[in-house]
Write an enzyme that holds these catalytic residues in place. Structure first.
Site, PDB file in Angstrom:
ATOM      1  N   GLY A   1       0.893  -1.149   0.084  1.00  0.00           N
ATOM      2  CA  GLY A   1       0.031   0.079  -0.019  1.00  0.00           C
ATOM      3  C   GLY A   1       1.102   1.220  -0.102  1.00  0.00           C
ATOM      4  N   ALA A   2       0.534   2.146  -0.779  1.00  0.00           N
ATOM      5  CA  ALA A   2       1.681   3.295  -1.196  1.00  0.00           C
ATOM      6  C   ALA A   2       1.837   4.027   0.016  1.00  0.00           C
ATOM      7  CB  ALA A   2       1.192   4.144  -2.376  1.00  0.00           C
ATOM      8  N   GLY A   3       0.870   4.285   0.843  1.00  0.00           N
ATOM      9  CA  GLY A   3       0.937   5.271   2.084  1.00  0.00           C
ATOM     10  C   GLY A   3       1.941   4.616   3.108  1.00  0.00           C
TER      11      GLY A   3
ATOM     12  N   ARG B   1      10.441  -0.982  -4.830  1.00  0.00           N
ATOM     13  CA  ARG B   1       9.277  -1.156  -5.665  1.00  0.00           C
ATOM     14  C   ARG B   1       9.390   0.167  -6.456  1.00  0.00           C
ATOM     15  NH1 ARG B   1       3.755  -3.346  -3.309  1.00  0.00           N
ATOM     16  NH2 ARG B   1       3.566  -3.845  -5.636  1.00  0.00           N
TER      17      ARG B   1
ATOM     18  N   CYS C   1      -8.530  -3.569  -4.825  1.00  0.00           N
ATOM     19  CA  CYS C   1      -7.312  -3.898  -4.045  1.00  0.00           C
ATOM     20  C   CYS C   1      -7.666  -3.679  -2.449  1.00  0.00           C
ATOM     21  CB  CYS C   1      -6.427  -2.959  -4.752  1.00  0.00           C
ATOM     22  SG  CYS C   1      -4.489  -3.212  -4.075  1.00  0.00           S
TER      23      CYS C   1
ATOM     24  N   ASP D   1      -1.439   4.700  -6.218  1.00  0.00           N
ATOM     25  CA  ASP D   1       0.331   4.492  -6.090  1.00  0.00           C
ATOM     26  C   ASP D   1       0.890   5.832  -6.549  1.00  0.00           C
ATOM     27  OD1 ASP D   1      -0.796   1.679  -5.966  1.00  0.00           O
ATOM     28  OD2 ASP D   1       1.304   1.655  -5.239  1.00  0.00           O
TER      29      ASP D   1
ATOM     30  N   ASN E   1      -2.698   2.954 -10.440  1.00  0.00           N
ATOM     31  CA  ASN E   1      -3.021   2.220  -9.055  1.00  0.00           C
ATOM     32  C   ASN E   1      -3.135   0.595  -9.450  1.00  0.00           C
ATOM     33  OD1 ASN E   1      -4.254   2.265  -6.059  1.00  0.00           O
ATOM     34  ND2 ASN E   1      -6.036   1.575  -7.250  1.00  0.00           N
TER      35      ASN E   1
ATOM     36  N   LYS F   1       1.685  11.419  -3.107  1.00  0.00           N
ATOM     37  CA  LYS F   1       1.570  10.316  -3.991  1.00  0.00           C
ATOM     38  C   LYS F   1       1.661  11.035  -5.610  1.00  0.00           C
ATOM     39  CE  LYS F   1      -0.952   6.874  -1.079  1.00  0.00           C
ATOM     40  NZ  LYS F   1      -2.249   6.641  -0.597  1.00  0.00           N
TER      41      LYS F   1
HETATM   42  C1  RUB Z   1      -1.640  -1.388  -3.626  1.00  0.00           C
HETATM   43  C2  RUB Z   1      -2.578  -0.425  -4.217  1.00  0.00           C
HETATM   44  C3  RUB Z   1      -3.446   0.653  -3.372  1.00  0.00           C
HETATM   45  C4  RUB Z   1      -2.700   2.023  -3.453  1.00  0.00           C
HETATM   46  C5  RUB Z   1      -2.857   2.981  -2.467  1.00  0.00           C
HETATM   47  O1  RUB Z   1      -0.648  -2.136  -4.205  1.00  0.00           O
HETATM   48  O2  RUB Z   1      -2.820  -0.444  -5.527  1.00  0.00           O
HETATM   49  O3  RUB Z   1      -4.701   0.887  -3.835  1.00  0.00           O
HETATM   50  O4  RUB Z   1      -1.134   1.627  -2.983  1.00  0.00           O
HETATM   51  O5  RUB Z   1      -3.048   2.327  -1.058  1.00  0.00           O
HETATM   52  P1  RUB Z   1       0.274  -3.082  -3.560  1.00  0.00           P
HETATM   53  P2  RUB Z   1      -2.906   3.165   0.255  1.00  0.00           P
HETATM   54  O6  RUB Z   1      -0.741  -4.177  -2.769  1.00  0.00           O
HETATM   55  O7  RUB Z   1       0.790  -3.816  -4.658  1.00  0.00           O
HETATM   56  O8  RUB Z   1       1.211  -2.495  -2.607  1.00  0.00           O
HETATM   57  O9  RUB Z   1      -3.996   4.032   0.120  1.00  0.00           O
HETATM   58  O10 RUB Z   1      -2.842   2.520   1.381  1.00  0.00           O
HETATM   59  O11 RUB Z   1      -1.913   4.229   0.234  1.00  0.00           O
END
Ligand code: RUB
Length: 329
Positions: A26-28, A68, A136, A205, A215, A241
């Site tokens: 997850g990007a965050g 990544r 996701c 992302d 994303n 992001k």
């Molecule tokens: C995760 C993904 C999420 C974004 C945003 O991909 O695509 O939609 O990262 O996430 P992966 P958040 O599982 O490959 O990391 O809102 O938690 O930052």
């Protein structure tokens, strides 16, 4: 592990490995761990030479950033910390460590607060009885949905399983724990169910300067089906992001992972004539996105550039000020 002649602390190697293998995902979350890794590296430095410390930290920063490629939140969070080191002009290693650890704490606090603000702003876009769809697992999107649910507005949420890594299962479980009415569906059922959906909420992302949203693979198909069914598409995304690299014409690299995430080794061995590709992100053009919900406000995707200009304090034609964020050749 040695990088450019420096020993990388084990904790940092572990964080990078966990990001790479998606234990941290997850990007965050990736961004927060990236900042934390730099703080750990700073604290573990045992020398006294400030210039050497900076070189060491830069080597570690490059190493962590390469975990990544797609989530721009990772280089952005690390650049945030590293730029504070430059701006802080510390006169000793002790001071430099203090500047770096403070910057990492600041970033992490900012990031956590940003998600809370996005949850509040995003929930305003959900109306009583809305049927939602998500894809996701995105912390920011889940928080929007949970906040709207607590306000009594969410009808039902369709959650796509999100092959091959099945992050949709995490989302479905989290929403169900909150008492949200959840229906888990296969990815291929997106168009079948879209007729019943009022709003799509997904994460990001990366957001490009033109408003395209990068994303999890399949997001662009969700958006396409939503446009056809006249369902709105909201993207919940913290401003870190947004990709400064795209201002200077870079494309956001799309990560391609191992074929064995799709089929096992035995199948691959039995079918040597088949190539298996596993791209894990895609780009949704801005025309397919109704709004991006950021902690600085809800914007049309076409205004992504405004965020980048505010964030990096530059006119799009000037690259000089971008140097701290982007490695310009
Ligand atoms: C995760 C993904 C999420 C974004 C945003 O991909 O695509 O939609 O990262 O996430 P992966 P958040 O599982 O490959 O990391 O809102 O938690 O930052």
């Amino acid at each position: 592990m040695e990088i450019a002649g420096y020993r990388v602390p084990l904790e940092v190697v572990r964080i990078r490995e966990d990001i790479k293998t998606m234990k941290i995902r997850g990007a965050g979350n990736i961004a927060r761990h990236g900042a934390q890794a730099i703080a750990i590296a700073a604290e573990k430095y045992s020398g006294k030479d400030l210039e050497d410390f900076k070189k060491y930290l830069k080597a570690v920063a490059d190493y962590v950033k390469s975990a990544r490629p797609t989530a721009v939140s990772l280089p952005n969070s690390i650049s945030y910390v590293m730029s504070r080191l430059e701006k802080g002009r510390p006169s000793s290693v002790e001071e430099a460590v203090e500047v770096v650890t403070r910057a990492a704490r600041e970033f992490i606090a900012y990031s956590e607060n940003a998600v809370k603000v996005i949850a509040q702003l995003g929930a305003k876009r959900i109306e009583r009885g809305d049927t939602l769809m998500t894809h996701c697992h995105s912390r920011a999107s889940v928080e929007v949905i949970i906040t709207a649910h607590r306000q009594g507005k969410v009808g039902r949420v369709y959650v796509k399983e999100t092959r091959p890594a099945l992050q949709g299962l995490i989302t479905a479980a989290e929403l169900a724990r909150e008492g949200v009415e959840v229906v888990l569906i296969p990815d291929s059922a997106v168009r079948y169910y879209m007729k019943r959906v009022d709003k799509v909420v997904v994460g990001a992302d990366a957001v490009a300067a033109n408003g395209a949203v990068i994303n999890k693979i399949g997001t662009s198909l969700v958006a396409l089906a939503a446009k056809e069914a006249r369902a709105r598409v909201y993207v919940a995304s913290e401003t870190y992001k947004f990709s400064p690299y795209t201002i200077i014409g870079e494309l956001v690299p799309i990560e391609v992972r191992e074929p064995t995430e799709i089929v096992d080794f035995a199948w691959l061995a039995e079918n040597p004539g088949v190539e298996v590709f596993n791209p894990v992100f895609d780009a949704t053009p801005p025309e397919y996105v109704d709004a991006i919900i950021t902690e600085k406000g809800v914007i049309p995707p076409q205004s992504a550039m405004l965020i980048l200009v505010e964030e990096y304090g530059v006119a799009p034609t000037s690259t000089e000020h971008l140097a701290h964020a982007v490695d310009l050749e």
